[in-house]
Design an enzyme around this catalytic site. Structure first.
Site, PDB file in Angstrom:
ATOM      1  N   ARG A  32       0.857  -1.195   0.000  1.00  0.00           N
ATOM      2  CA  ARG A  32       0.000   0.000   0.000  1.00  0.00           C
ATOM      3  C   ARG A  32       0.889   1.240   0.000  1.00  0.00           C
ATOM      4  NH1 ARG A  32      -4.280   0.340   4.652  1.00  0.00           N
ATOM      5  NH2 ARG A  32      -2.641   1.200   5.948  1.00  0.00           N
ATOM      6  N   SER A 101     -12.523  -3.038   1.314  1.00  0.00           N
ATOM      7  CA  SER A 101     -12.631  -2.411   2.642  1.00  0.00           C
ATOM      8  C   SER A 101     -14.098  -2.105   2.929  1.00  0.00           C
ATOM      9  CB  SER A 101     -11.854  -1.092   2.682  1.00  0.00           C
ATOM     10  OG  SER A 101     -10.481  -1.340   2.537  1.00  0.00           O
ATOM     11  N   LYS A 130      -4.654   5.490   8.654  1.00  0.00           N
ATOM     12  CA  LYS A 130      -5.879   5.949   7.968  1.00  0.00           C
ATOM     13  C   LYS A 130      -6.663   6.824   8.931  1.00  0.00           C
ATOM     14  CE  LYS A 130      -6.822   2.843   4.212  1.00  0.00           C
ATOM     15  NZ  LYS A 130      -7.883   2.160   3.470  1.00  0.00           N
TER      16      LYS A 130
END
Length: 199
Positions: A32, A101, A130
């Protein structure tokens, strides 16, 4: 055990981190990189793919589906604001893994109906990786366990202090990022998490 790799959180070379994480017991790794250009990401993804093949580990790419296809990753993980599952299937094909997600049961139901192979459930706890997403807590995790039939992975702020709560709520698969890759001894930390999950 699903470990998320972001180069801005690691303290040593990427390949070294990958070896430690996989030898420590990671069943899957996800690359990521939110701020990296596509060309840079492609170079890094090829490196990760090489190690994943060598050590026989599932390799997922976050968001960037064209790169997942180019490097022949095992699959892609998409968020709620990314490409939809059907388009992802068309691009990647039916033999690849697609994870989504989710932050509430409505999203989880849709992901399952749309043919997701697994869903991410979270962020369970507050997380710095996040910070724009409020934590969904353990109740949502329990709901998913009750209502869905596809595999689900608890994610978000999971560490040694709270992983037992996740396991207690029925989370058998966990995704961990900074609690593993930002530490000094990645191999032994990964192994400790894996032992907790196996127990």
């Amino acid at each position: 055990m699903y470990v998320i790799i972001s180069s801005n959180l690691i303290k040593k070379p990427l390949v070294e981190v990958l070896y430690d994480v996989i030898k420590g017991g990671a069943d899957a790794i996800q690359l990521r990189e939110k701020t990296m250009s596509d060309s840079e990401f492609l170079v890094v993804a090829r490196e990760v793919k090489k190690v994943a093949v060598e050590l026989k580990t599932i390799f997922m790419v976050n968001d960037r589906i064209e790169i997942a296809k180019k490097v022949d990753a095992d699959g892609v993980h998409i968020g709620q604001s990314d490409i939809d599952i059907n388009t992802a299937r068309k691009i990647l094909g039916h033999n690849k893994i697609i994870g989504v997600s989710t932050h509430n049961i409505f999203q989880a139901r849709i992901a399952q109906q749309s043919g997701a192979d697994y869903i991410g459930v979270g962020p369970v706890f507050p997380t710095t990786t996040k910070d724009y997403e409020p934590p969904v807590g353990l109740d949502y995790l329990r709901q998913v366990k009750k209502e869905t039939t596809i595999p689900f992975v608890a994610i978000g702020g999971i560490n040694f202090n709270n992983i037992h709560k996740v396991l207690h709520a029925g989370g058998k698969r966990v995704a961990i990022c900074s609690a593993i890759i930002s530490t000094e001894n990645i191999l032994s930390v990964t192994r400790s998490f894996k032992n907790l999950l196996m127990a």
